[in-house]
Design an enzyme around this catalytic site. Structure first.
Site, PDB file in Angstrom:
ATOM      1  N   TYR A  89      44.775  41.931  41.502  1.00 24.10           N
ATOM      2  CA  TYR A  89      44.081  40.831  42.243  1.00 24.10           C
ATOM      3  C   TYR A  89      44.166  40.838  43.741  1.00 24.10           C
ATOM      4  O   TYR A  89      43.308  40.727  44.642  1.00 24.10           O
ATOM      5  CB  TYR A  89      44.565  39.312  41.668  1.00 24.10           C
ATOM      6  CG  TYR A  89      43.712  38.248  41.912  1.00 24.10           C
ATOM      7  CD1 TYR A  89      42.492  37.822  41.284  1.00 24.10           C
ATOM      8  CD2 TYR A  89      44.265  37.227  43.097  1.00 24.10           C
ATOM      9  CE1 TYR A  89      42.010  36.581  41.675  1.00 24.10           C
ATOM     10  CE2 TYR A  89      43.604  36.229  43.500  1.00 24.10           C
ATOM     11  CZ  TYR A  89      42.429  35.864  42.734  1.00 24.10           C
ATOM     12  OH  TYR A  89      41.719  34.595  43.156  1.00 24.10           O
TER      13      TYR A  89
ATOM     14  N   SER B 115      40.633  35.233  48.679  1.00 30.03           N
ATOM     15  CA  SER B 115      41.611  34.191  48.137  1.00 30.03           C
ATOM     16  C   SER B 115      42.822  34.095  49.405  1.00 30.03           C
ATOM     17  O   SER B 115      42.793  35.223  50.134  1.00 30.03           O
ATOM     18  CB  SER B 115      42.340  34.758  46.950  1.00 30.03           C
ATOM     19  OG  SER B 115      43.486  34.134  46.557  1.00 30.03           O
TER      20      SER B 115
HETATM   21  P1  NAD Z   1      36.162  30.139  37.452  1.00 26.64           P
HETATM   22  O1  NAD Z   1      36.857  31.004  36.312  1.00 26.64           O
HETATM   23  O2  NAD Z   1      35.776  29.039  37.306  1.00 26.64           O
HETATM   24  O3  NAD Z   1      35.073  31.125  37.960  1.00 26.64           O
HETATM   25  C1  NAD Z   1      34.716  32.431  37.855  1.00 26.64           C
HETATM   26  C2  NAD Z   1      33.436  32.706  37.535  1.00 26.64           C
HETATM   27  O4  NAD Z   1      33.070  34.139  37.542  1.00 26.64           O
HETATM   28  C3  NAD Z   1      32.804  32.230  36.177  1.00 26.64           C
HETATM   29  O5  NAD Z   1      31.330  31.810  36.545  1.00 26.64           O
HETATM   30  C4  NAD Z   1      32.597  33.435  35.308  1.00 26.64           C
HETATM   31  O6  NAD Z   1      31.772  33.234  34.209  1.00 26.64           O
HETATM   32  C5  NAD Z   1      32.334  34.552  36.405  1.00 26.64           C
HETATM   33  N1  NAD Z   1      32.630  35.679  35.711  1.00 26.64           N
HETATM   34  C6  NAD Z   1      33.857  36.244  35.375  1.00 26.64           C
HETATM   35  N2  NAD Z   1      33.725  37.624  35.150  1.00 26.64           N
HETATM   36  C7  NAD Z   1      32.201  37.690  35.299  1.00 26.64           C
HETATM   37  C8  NAD Z   1      31.712  39.187  35.025  1.00 26.64           C
HETATM   38  N3  NAD Z   1      32.115  40.291  34.901  1.00 26.64           N
HETATM   39  N4  NAD Z   1      30.191  38.910  35.446  1.00 26.64           N
HETATM   40  C9  NAD Z   1      29.826  37.936  36.171  1.00 26.64           C
HETATM   41  N5  NAD Z   1      30.377  36.955  36.262  1.00 26.64           N
HETATM   42  C10 NAD Z   1      31.864  36.590  35.829  1.00 26.64           C
HETATM   43  O7  NAD Z   1      37.431  30.331  38.600  1.00 26.64           O
HETATM   44  P2  NAD Z   1      37.014  29.769  40.233  1.00 26.64           P
HETATM   45  O8  NAD Z   1      38.442  29.539  40.410  1.00 26.64           O
HETATM   46  O9  NAD Z   1      35.929  29.015  40.579  1.00 26.64           O
HETATM   47  O10 NAD Z   1      36.807  31.369  40.697  1.00 26.64           O
HETATM   48  C11 NAD Z   1      35.903  31.767  41.735  1.00 26.64           C
HETATM   49  C12 NAD Z   1      36.184  32.618  42.800  1.00 26.64           C
HETATM   50  O11 NAD Z   1      37.474  32.171  43.388  1.00 26.64           O
HETATM   51  C13 NAD Z   1      37.115  34.101  42.122  1.00 26.64           C
HETATM   52  O12 NAD Z   1      36.682  35.125  42.922  1.00 26.64           O
HETATM   53  C14 NAD Z   1      38.519  33.680  42.290  1.00 26.64           C
HETATM   54  O13 NAD Z   1      39.176  34.807  42.574  1.00 26.64           O
HETATM   55  C15 NAD Z   1      38.498  32.839  43.726  1.00 26.64           C
HETATM   56  N6  NAD Z   1      39.641  32.127  44.124  1.00 26.64           N
HETATM   57  C16 NAD Z   1      39.768  30.883  43.057  1.00 26.64           C
HETATM   58  C17 NAD Z   1      41.078  30.048  43.214  1.00 26.64           C
HETATM   59  C18 NAD Z   1      41.402  29.080  42.525  1.00 26.64           C
HETATM   60  O14 NAD Z   1      42.688  28.564  42.754  1.00 26.64           O
HETATM   61  N7  NAD Z   1      40.794  28.724  41.449  1.00 26.64           N
HETATM   62  C19 NAD Z   1      41.747  30.703  44.478  1.00 26.64           C
HETATM   63  C20 NAD Z   1      41.583  31.498  45.268  1.00 26.64           C
HETATM   64  C21 NAD Z   1      40.538  32.444  45.139  1.00 26.64           C
END
Ligand code: NAD
Length: 265
Positions: free
Chosen positions: A160, A147
């Protein structure tokens, strides 16, 4: 990853791919000719529908594991489960992530442990499980979704920020260890992508501040990105897919921002 005409399709595991960035990545890898194991939580019928839809578009094998990555034994077993169904794993994308927002002095201990387990330790376990087959085949691609908060700090997100800084450290360390075996390990650092993890934070902040959700999005999230627009999940997925390609063989140990300029401040 190779294109769909390649003689040997790659086998990929994408954690946290039932929604958001992970789902977009699974789609991108499948469209590039990979067989993919999806992972994450959600309604089973909807996940089965997604698998069938991606398989129909890509012509590759798409399967699913509900492994809970907060549990080390399930994180390790995910790789053996994928290997049993698809064959040796060539591409591992550690993308599953969760968030908890609270000031450090009131941050719950169990949330700290859970965030570190899912956002950092799970990647240690899956990488450890996946490396032997990659080394044997002298080809592998590992991409960790960090991130912008793996590169800069932010208040009220201590677990985080610590986990995302940690996964960039893990990425660099693994990259050096495996470089001579034809394996790369990189991190991507997205800015704000409108997915469930962010939607929840916007709703919470709207409640706390009394602002409308659009105002929170503008003032708290978009304000940090000079482009002034959300990062589409597909753009993060395309970066990950490139890092998984043969063309990216010399890119390793990096933490690549896909952040609309967030980290230029
Ligand atoms: P999201 O909530 O859509 O996806 C998260 C995924 O992780 C989902 O498929 C969920 O079911 C899965 N998950 C959660 N806990 C779990 C567990 N214990 N075991 C297995 N799977 C699990 O969110 P996203 O934004 O697509 O996030 C994906 C990645 O991107 C994450 O690592 C997040 O930190 C990172 N990220 C997101 C953003 C943003 O703005 N959305 C920014 C920077 C980084």
């Amino acid at each position: 990853m190779r294109n769909r005409n390649a003689a040997v399709p790659r086998n990929a595991v994408v954690t946290g791919s039932t929604s958001g960035i992970g789902l977009a990545t699974a789609r991108a890898l499948a469209e590039g000719g990979c067989h993919v194991m999806l992972n994450g939580f959600g309604d089973r019928a909807e996940i089965d529908r997604l698998c069938a839809e991606i398989a129909a578009r890509s012509g590759t094998t798409i399967v699913y594991s509900g492994a809970d990555l907060s549990r080390p034994e399930e994180a390790r077993a995910l790789v053996s489960e994928a290997t049993a169904v698809l064959g040796p794993i060539d591409i591992l994308v550690n993308n599953a992530g969760i968030q908890h927002v609270a000031a450090l002095h009131e941050f719950p201990e169990d949330k700290w442990d859970l965030l570190l387990a899912v956002n950092l330790s799970a990647a240690f376990h899956t990488i450890k499980a996946a490396l032997p087959a990659m080394r044997e085949r002298r080809w592998g691609r590992i991409v960790n979704t960090a991130s912008v908060l793996g590169l800069v700090g932010a208040p009220h997100k201590p677990a985080y920020v610590a986990a995302k800084h940690g996964i960039i450290g893990l990425t660099k360390s693994v990259a050096i260890e495996v470089a001579e075996h034809g394996i790369t390990c990189n991190a991507v650092c997205p800015g704000t992508v409108l997915t469930p993890i962010i939607e929840k934070q916007i709703a919470q902040q709207a409640q706390v501040t009394g602002l409308r959700e659009e105002q929170v999005l503008e003032a708290v999230f978009l304000d940090k990105m000079p482009t002034g627009r959300l990062v589409p999940p597909d753009e993060v997925a395309a970066t990950i897919a490139f890092l998984c390609s043969d063309a990216a063989a010399s890119i390793t140990g990096t933490a690549i921002p896909v952040d609309g300029g967030y980290t230029t401040h």
